[in-house]
Design an enzyme around this catalytic site. Structure first.
Site, PDB file in Angstrom:
ATOM      1  N   GLY A  11      88.263  51.517 -33.789  1.00 16.45           N
ATOM      2  CA  GLY A  11      87.832  50.822 -31.735  1.00 16.45           C
ATOM      3  C   GLY A  11      88.687  52.152 -31.118  1.00 16.45           C
ATOM      4  N   GLU A  12      87.896  51.598 -29.744  1.00 13.51           N
ATOM      5  CA  GLU A  12      88.518  52.634 -28.697  1.00 13.51           C
ATOM      6  C   GLU A  12      88.746  51.954 -28.066  1.00 13.51           C
ATOM      7  OE1 GLU A  12      86.633  56.581 -26.902  1.00 13.51           O
ATOM      8  OE2 GLU A  12      84.692  54.334 -27.625  1.00 13.51           O
ATOM      9  N   GLY A  13      89.991  51.780 -26.916  1.00 12.30           N
ATOM     10  CA  GLY A  13      90.410  51.730 -25.923  1.00 12.30           C
ATOM     11  C   GLY A  13      90.470  52.577 -24.700  1.00 12.30           C
ATOM     12  N   GLN A  14      90.899  52.147 -24.224  1.00 15.45           N
ATOM     13  CA  GLN A  14      91.148  53.331 -22.595  1.00 15.45           C
ATOM     14  C   GLN A  14      91.922  54.352 -23.426  1.00 15.45           C
ATOM     15  OE1 GLN A  14      92.588  51.074 -19.453  1.00 15.45           O
ATOM     16  NE2 GLN A  14      92.791  53.231 -18.164  1.00 15.45           N
ATOM     17  N   PHE A  15      92.624  54.552 -23.416  1.00 12.39           N
ATOM     18  CA  PHE A  15      93.740  56.025 -23.637  1.00 12.39           C
ATOM     19  C   PHE A  15      93.223  56.074 -24.961  1.00 12.39           C
ATOM     20  CE2 PHE A  15      96.085  53.846 -20.226  1.00 12.39           C
ATOM     21  CZ  PHE A  15      95.651  53.592 -19.417  1.00 12.39           C
ATOM     22  N   THR A  17      91.442  55.999 -29.236  1.00 16.17           N
ATOM     23  CA  THR A  17      90.599  56.086 -30.088  1.00 16.17           C
ATOM     24  C   THR A  17      91.487  55.260 -31.597  1.00 16.17           C
ATOM     25  OG1 THR A  17      89.312  58.084 -29.257  1.00 16.17           O
ATOM     26  CG2 THR A  17      88.646  56.512 -31.461  1.00 16.17           C
ATOM     27  N   VAL A  18      91.066  54.618 -32.618  1.00 13.07           N
ATOM     28  CA  VAL A  18      91.705  54.242 -33.523  1.00 13.07           C
ATOM     29  C   VAL A  18      91.345  54.714 -35.177  1.00 13.07           C
ATOM     30  CG1 VAL A  18      93.395  52.255 -34.710  1.00 13.07           C
ATOM     31  CG2 VAL A  18      92.926  52.211 -32.035  1.00 13.07           C
ATOM     32  N   LYS A  33      96.490  56.445 -33.959  1.00 16.19           N
ATOM     33  CA  LYS A  33      96.129  55.869 -32.943  1.00 16.19           C
ATOM     34  C   LYS A  33      96.097  57.178 -32.258  1.00 16.19           C
ATOM     35  CE  LYS A  33      96.635  52.967 -29.063  1.00 16.19           C
ATOM     36  NZ  LYS A  33      98.316  52.380 -28.740  1.00 16.19           N
ATOM     37  N   ASP A 129     102.144  43.150 -21.913  1.00 18.56           N
ATOM     38  CA  ASP A 129      99.892  43.307 -22.384  1.00 18.56           C
ATOM     39  C   ASP A 129      99.678  42.456 -23.495  1.00 18.56           C
ATOM     40  OD1 ASP A 129      97.097  44.128 -21.209  1.00 18.56           O
ATOM     41  OD2 ASP A 129      97.803  46.097 -22.590  1.00 18.56           O
TER      42      ASP A 129
END
Length: 329
Positions: A11-15, A17-18, A33, A129
């Site tokens: 997956g990929e978040g704002q900050f 990539t995993v 991460k 969060d």
């Protein structure tokens, strides 16, 4: 870095990539991460501040319900964190309509969430969060709090925090009214939203703007009075709302017993000073009454691969994965 063999894009978040990877030395399956480069203003000593904060916090923490940081390495302005690999997350479980969630399952998820949170709060750390996809589950059904990117130590008095934390649907009313000083209550409100989502199988208060979020909260739970929440009017972004009566909780959560309704009520108290804490929540009748929580190994597991479920509800995710894979070549 070479000791890890990449197996899959997760997956990929704002900050970040995993990736899923295998540690060649130990054969252990891990999650890596990879923190994206911050803008020049963010790159402090070549490393993104968010990552530094996460590393510092996680290295100090050790609890069965908190994700373990196994290793951290980096070069130049690039950093990777190596975590325990987790099979799935609570969002996937909630969204998988082929799974039945019993009262015992829900109690087990809440128990583990609150135990992890109690430990954090006892160490003067707010998560800030919490949401279902930050509650990860391993193959033994153990739930662990993850994604501490926004976590902050709240031991320093009069610290003016930012109020732009917590994904909007899980955001406490004091944050929506711009509170710069807040405490454990922001995490507890988020727990209330997660519990509601476990019961309803859909997000409880899915607002599409901060104003809409507040409107949904007050329409559902009633508009708070000055008596219920004395400091409300002095918050920086306070605006007056129409006086909504709210819907009785037993009409929303029709299957919930009195002990569970009492817990939900405590989590959704408007005044953050009287809102229930993690330690108090763990001592409520809900956790001592039957049925007991399901043991981890008997908790439901997703029937279809996590990635497929997420891509089904978010087509952009599939595109991102393909793009990331292309870049890796």
């Amino acid at each position: 870095a070479n000791r890890n063999e990449k197996l899959d894009f997760l997956g990929e978040g704002q900050f970040a990539t995993v990736y899923k990877a295998r540690d060649k030395n130990t054969n252990q399956i891990v999650a890596i991460k990879k923190i994206k480069l911050g803008h020049r203003s963010e790159a402090k000593d070549g490393i993104n501040r968010t990552a530094l904060r996460e590393i510092k916090l996680l290295q100090e923490l050790s609890h069965p319900n908190i994700i373990g940081l196994l290793d951290a390495f980096g070069h130049k302005s690039n950093i990777s964190l190596v975590f325990d690999f987790m099979e799935t997350d609570l969002e996937v479980i909630i969204k998988d309509n082929s799974l039945v969630l019993t009262p015992s399952h829900i109690k087990a998820y809440m128990l583990m969430t609150l135990q992890g949170l109690e430990y954090l709060h006892q160490h003067w750390i707010l998560h800030r969060d919490l949401k279902p996809n930050n509650l990860l589950l391993d193959e033994n059904g153990v739930l662990k709090l993850a994604d501490f990117g926004l976590a902050k130590s709240f031991g320093s008095p009069n610290w003016a925090y930012t109020h732009q934390v917590v994904t909007r649907w899980y955001r406490a009313p004091e944050l929506l009214f711009g509170a710069r000083m807040y405490g454990v209550g922001v995490d507890m409100w988020a727990v209330g939203c997660i519990l509601a989502e476990l019961l309803l199988r859909v997000p409880f208060l899915p607002g599409d703007s901060d104003l809409d979020q507040l409107t949904r909260i007050f329409e559902t739970l009633g508009t708070p009075t000055e008596e219920q929440w004395p400091d409300m009017c002095s918050l920086p972004d306070y605006v007056t709302f129409k006086s909504f009566p709210g819907i009785p909780l037993q009409h929303i959560f029709i299957a919930a017993g009195d002990d569970l309704l009492e817990l939900i009520q405590g989590l959704f108290l408007f005044n953050p000073c009287t809102r229930i804490t993690a330690s108090q929540a763990l001592r409520t009748k809900y956790f001592s009454n039957r049925p007991g929580p399901t043991p981890g190994c008997q908790l439901p597991r997703p029937n279809c691969p996590v990635e497929a479920l997420k891509e089904q509800s978010n087509p952009a995710m599939a595109t991102k994965r393909k793009r990331a894979e292309a870049l890796e070549q």
